[in-house]
Design a protein around this motif. Sequence first.
Motif, PDB file in Angstrom:
ATOM      1  N   GLY A  98       0.803  -1.220   0.000  1.00 28.20           N
ATOM      2  CA  GLY A  98       0.000   0.000   0.000  1.00 28.20           C
ATOM      3  C   GLY A  98       0.831   1.264   0.000  1.00 28.20           C
ATOM      4  O   GLY A  98       0.299   2.361  -0.099  1.00 28.20           O
ATOM      5  N   TYR A  99       2.161   1.070   0.113  1.00 28.27           N
ATOM      6  CA  TYR A  99       3.055   2.234   0.136  1.00 28.27           C
ATOM      7  C   TYR A  99       4.009   2.186  -1.051  1.00 28.27           C
ATOM      8  O   TYR A  99       4.323   1.111  -1.580  1.00 28.27           O
ATOM      9  N   ILE A 100       4.506   3.362  -1.413  1.00 31.17           N
ATOM     10  CA  ILE A 100       5.581   3.470  -2.400  1.00 31.17           C
ATOM     11  C   ILE A 100       6.587   4.500  -1.890  1.00 31.17           C
ATOM     12  O   ILE A 100       6.279   5.286  -0.998  1.00 31.17           O
ATOM     13  N   TYR A 145      16.551  10.471   4.723  1.00 29.57           N
ATOM     14  CA  TYR A 145      16.186  11.295   5.873  1.00 29.57           C
ATOM     15  C   TYR A 145      17.025  10.909   7.088  1.00 29.57           C
ATOM     16  O   TYR A 145      17.313   9.723   7.279  1.00 29.57           O
ATOM     17  N   MET A 146      17.397  11.909   7.875  1.00 25.33           N
ATOM     18  CA  MET A 146      18.087  11.628   9.127  1.00 25.33           C
ATOM     19  C   MET A 146      17.525  12.503  10.229  1.00 25.33           C
ATOM     20  O   MET A 146      17.064  13.619   9.991  1.00 25.33           O
ATOM     21  N   PHE A 150      25.139   3.845  11.672  1.00 24.24           N
ATOM     22  CA  PHE A 150      24.165   4.910  11.605  1.00 24.24           C
ATOM     23  C   PHE A 150      23.335   4.679  10.338  1.00 24.24           C
ATOM     24  O   PHE A 150      23.877   4.614   9.236  1.00 24.24           O
ATOM     25  N   PHE A 168      16.921   7.020   6.871  1.00 23.50           N
ATOM     26  CA  PHE A 168      15.560   6.550   6.592  1.00 23.50           C
ATOM     27  C   PHE A 168      15.123   6.955   5.190  1.00 23.50           C
ATOM     28  O   PHE A 168      15.720   7.828   4.562  1.00 23.50           O
ATOM     29  N   ARG A 169      14.098   6.267   4.702  1.00 21.43           N
ATOM     30  CA  ARG A 169      13.430   6.667   3.452  1.00 21.43           C
ATOM     31  C   ARG A 169      11.978   6.946   3.799  1.00 21.43           C
ATOM     32  O   ARG A 169      11.398   6.306   4.676  1.00 21.43           O
ATOM     33  N   LEU A 170      11.405   7.895   3.088  1.00 23.31           N
ATOM     34  CA  LEU A 170      10.013   8.256   3.323  1.00 23.31           C
ATOM     35  C   LEU A 170       9.097   7.513   2.348  1.00 23.31           C
ATOM     36  O   LEU A 170       9.333   7.520   1.137  1.00 23.31           O
ATOM     37  N   LEU A 171       8.096   6.863   2.902  1.00 23.98           N
ATOM     38  CA  LEU A 171       7.105   6.172   2.078  1.00 23.98           C
ATOM     39  C   LEU A 171       5.811   6.969   2.084  1.00 23.98           C
ATOM     40  O   LEU A 171       5.476   7.610   3.077  1.00 23.98           O
ATOM     41  N   LYS A 172       5.104   6.914   0.981  1.00 20.74           N
ATOM     42  CA  LYS A 172       3.789   7.556   0.938  1.00 20.74           C
ATOM     43  C   LYS A 172       2.771   6.512   0.485  1.00 20.74           C
ATOM     44  O   LYS A 172       3.114   5.555  -0.209  1.00 20.74           O
ATOM     45  N   PRO A 173       1.520   6.681   0.884  1.00 22.65           N
ATOM     46  CA  PRO A 173       0.499   5.735   0.441  1.00 22.65           C
ATOM     47  C   PRO A 173       0.315   5.830  -1.074  1.00 22.65           C
ATOM     48  O   PRO A 173       0.468   6.906  -1.658  1.00 22.65           O
ATOM     49  N   LYS A 232      -1.008   6.652   6.194  1.00 23.00           N
ATOM     50  CA  LYS A 232      -0.278   7.902   6.409  1.00 23.00           C
ATOM     51  C   LYS A 232       1.171   7.709   5.978  1.00 23.00           C
ATOM     52  O   LYS A 232       1.684   6.598   5.999  1.00 23.00           O
ATOM     53  N   GLN A 264       5.090   7.352   6.158  1.00 23.22           N
ATOM     54  CA  GLN A 264       5.917   6.812   7.238  1.00 23.22           C
ATOM     55  C   GLN A 264       7.362   6.660   6.807  1.00 23.22           C
ATOM     56  O   GLN A 264       7.669   6.574   5.617  1.00 23.22           O
ATOM     57  N   VAL A 321      10.898   4.496   6.958  1.00 22.52           N
ATOM     58  CA  VAL A 321      11.444   3.157   7.196  1.00 22.52           C
ATOM     59  C   VAL A 321      12.957   3.243   7.062  1.00 22.52           C
ATOM     60  O   VAL A 321      13.480   4.140   6.392  1.00 22.52           O
ATOM     61  N   GLU A 346      18.147   1.369   2.835  1.00 22.08           N
ATOM     62  CA  GLU A 346      18.904   0.198   2.415  1.00 22.08           C
ATOM     63  C   GLU A 346      20.412   0.419   2.553  1.00 22.08           C
ATOM     64  O   GLU A 346      21.196  -0.470   2.251  1.00 22.08           O
ATOM     65  N   ILE A 347      20.798   1.607   2.963  1.00 24.80           N
ATOM     66  CA  ILE A 347      22.223   1.875   3.171  1.00 24.80           C
ATOM     67  C   ILE A 347      22.471   2.162   4.651  1.00 24.80           C
ATOM     68  O   ILE A 347      21.584   2.607   5.364  1.00 24.80           O
ATOM     69  N   TRP A 372      13.555  16.427  11.011  1.00 24.32           N
ATOM     70  CA  TRP A 372      14.278  15.553  10.087  1.00 24.32           C
ATOM     71  C   TRP A 372      14.958  16.382   9.008  1.00 24.32           C
ATOM     72  O   TRP A 372      14.410  17.380   8.563  1.00 24.32           O
TER      73      TRP A 372
END
Lengths: 30, 134
Positions: free
Chosen positions: A6-8, A15-16, B51, B54-59, B87, B89, B91, B94-95, B128
């Motif tokens: 459901g996400y992409i 981001y940090m 360390f 993150f990556r930002l996911l969207k619906p 919403k 989020q 995650v 990968e690095i 962030w």
Amino acid sequence: LDIPKGYILSNDNYYMDASDARLEEAPQFK
Amino acid sequence: ALAAVIGIGLFIFIIHGALNQDSKLTWNKVKPGDRLYAYDGFFKDTILTEFTPFRLLKPIAASDIDTMKIQEWEKVKLKAQLDTSLKPQLVTAEITYKVDSLFKSKSSFVGIYVGKDSIHESGFIDHWYIFKPA
């Protein structure tokens, strides 16, 4: 990258937590 | 009950402030193109070995389905079953930046600052930085 159903990816950026970031090289490497 | 609500609110306010305290060192100074470095605590504390950004996911939205290279009936199906309650989020990416590798390269350089974002999907932290990895 583990993307839940459901996400992409929103964009190509990373981001940090701003608290972990500094604008100068760490003292250990100066 | 009112005292409990006020107490909990105060607790959240204090924790939130403490978690974001260090971000105040850079939050109002950083500008696009600046080089971002890792906090030097990463190189002092033996518990911290890496360390991970993150990556930002969207619906998925209907407009995203339109761009997919699938058959038309599949697009109609996906749109019919679209969950719009999701919403954005964050995650883990990968690095990962290994502390050992940073010592080997003699630098805490993380990447180039792109912008700011405030996302409330990951606990209390809402300051962030968006960046391009080194």
